[in-house]
Design a protein around this motif. Structure first.
Motif, PDB file in Angstrom:
ATOM      1  N   SER A  26      96.887  95.420 109.818  1.00 18.38           N
ATOM      2  CA  SER A  26      97.360  96.127 108.629  1.00 18.38           C
ATOM      3  C   SER A  26      98.341  95.249 107.869  1.00 18.38           C
ATOM      4  O   SER A  26      98.950  94.343 108.438  1.00 18.38           O
ATOM      5  N   PRO A  27      98.528  95.512 106.580  1.00 16.63           N
ATOM      6  CA  PRO A  27      99.522  94.754 105.817  1.00 16.63           C
ATOM      7  C   PRO A  27     100.928  94.920 106.391  1.00 16.63           C
ATOM      8  O   PRO A  27     101.715  93.980 106.405  1.00 16.63           O
ATOM      9  N   GLU A  28     101.236  96.105 106.896  1.00  9.84           N
ATOM     10  CA  GLU A  28     102.560  96.347 107.464  1.00  9.84           C
ATOM     11  C   GLU A  28     102.796  95.460 108.691  1.00  9.84           C
ATOM     12  O   GLU A  28     103.875  94.908 108.869  1.00  9.84           O
ATOM     13  N   ALA A  29     101.773  95.322 109.538  1.00  8.79           N
ATOM     14  CA  ALA A  29     101.897  94.461 110.721  1.00  8.79           C
ATOM     15  C   ALA A  29     102.072  93.008 110.309  1.00  8.79           C
ATOM     16  O   ALA A  29     102.884  92.280 110.886  1.00  8.79           O
ATOM     17  N   LEU A  30     101.327  92.576 109.305  1.00  8.68           N
ATOM     18  CA  LEU A  30     101.463  91.207 108.817  1.00  8.68           C
ATOM     19  C   LEU A  30     102.881  90.939 108.335  1.00  8.68           C
ATOM     20  O   LEU A  30     103.496  89.937 108.702  1.00  8.68           O
ATOM     21  N   LEU A  31     103.416  91.844 107.534  1.00 10.02           N
ATOM     22  CA  LEU A  31     104.752  91.640 106.976  1.00 10.02           C
ATOM     23  C   LEU A  31     105.848  91.757 108.035  1.00 10.02           C
ATOM     24  O   LEU A  31     106.954  91.276 107.834  1.00 10.02           O
ATOM     25  N   THR A  32     105.544  92.363 109.166  1.00  6.39           N
ATOM     26  CA  THR A  32     106.499  92.441 110.265  1.00  6.39           C
ATOM     27  C   THR A  32     106.432  91.208 111.151  1.00  6.39           C
ATOM     28  O   THR A  32     107.459  90.693 111.582  1.00  6.39           O
ATOM     29  N   ARG A  33     105.233  90.681 111.384  1.00  4.20           N
ATOM     30  CA  ARG A  33     105.039  89.633 112.393  1.00  4.20           C
ATOM     31  C   ARG A  33     104.932  88.213 111.867  1.00  4.20           C
ATOM     32  O   ARG A  33     104.845  87.286 112.656  1.00  4.20           O
ATOM     33  N   PHE A  34     104.940  87.989 110.569  1.00  6.61           N
ATOM     34  CA  PHE A  34     104.734  86.638 110.061  1.00  6.61           C
ATOM     35  C   PHE A  34     105.944  85.729 110.271  1.00  6.61           C
ATOM     36  O   PHE A  34     105.824  84.512 110.282  1.00  6.61           O
ATOM     37  N   ARG A  35     107.119  86.301 110.461  1.00  3.61           N
ATOM     38  CA  ARG A  35     108.340  85.489 110.510  1.00  3.61           C
ATOM     39  C   ARG A  35     108.387  84.507 111.681  1.00  3.61           C
ATOM     40  O   ARG A  35     108.836  83.382 111.526  1.00  3.61           O
TER      41      ARG A  35
END
Length: 72
Positions: A26-35
């Motif tokens: 999901s986009p939310e998971a991407l924005l949480t885990r990309f760091r």
């Protein structure tokens, strides 16, 4: 991108540093885990601003519809 061929092609674009990372559901998971992958590559200082782009739902070229500016 989860695709190394795409990463290599994007690396030819001036100003773009593309990284390979696992596919997110999901986009939310991407924005949480990309760091973590971004911090791990050592190219971005803590607190620096980055632009995250993605396409949702995935599946075809030209589907970028997520552009997110955030701090690492």
């Amino acid at each position: 991108t989860p695709d190394d061929a795409v990463r290599r092609r994007l690396s030819l674009v001036w100003g773009v540093t593309a990284l390979c990372m696992a596919w997110e559901e999901s986009p939310e998971a991407l924005l949480t885990r990309f760091r973590e992958p971004v911090r791990g590559c050592g190219l971005v200082a803590p607190g620096a601003r980055v632009v995250v782009t993605a396409g949702w739902p995935s599946g075809g070229s030209g589907t970028t519809n997520l552009v997110h500016v955030t701090e690492v």
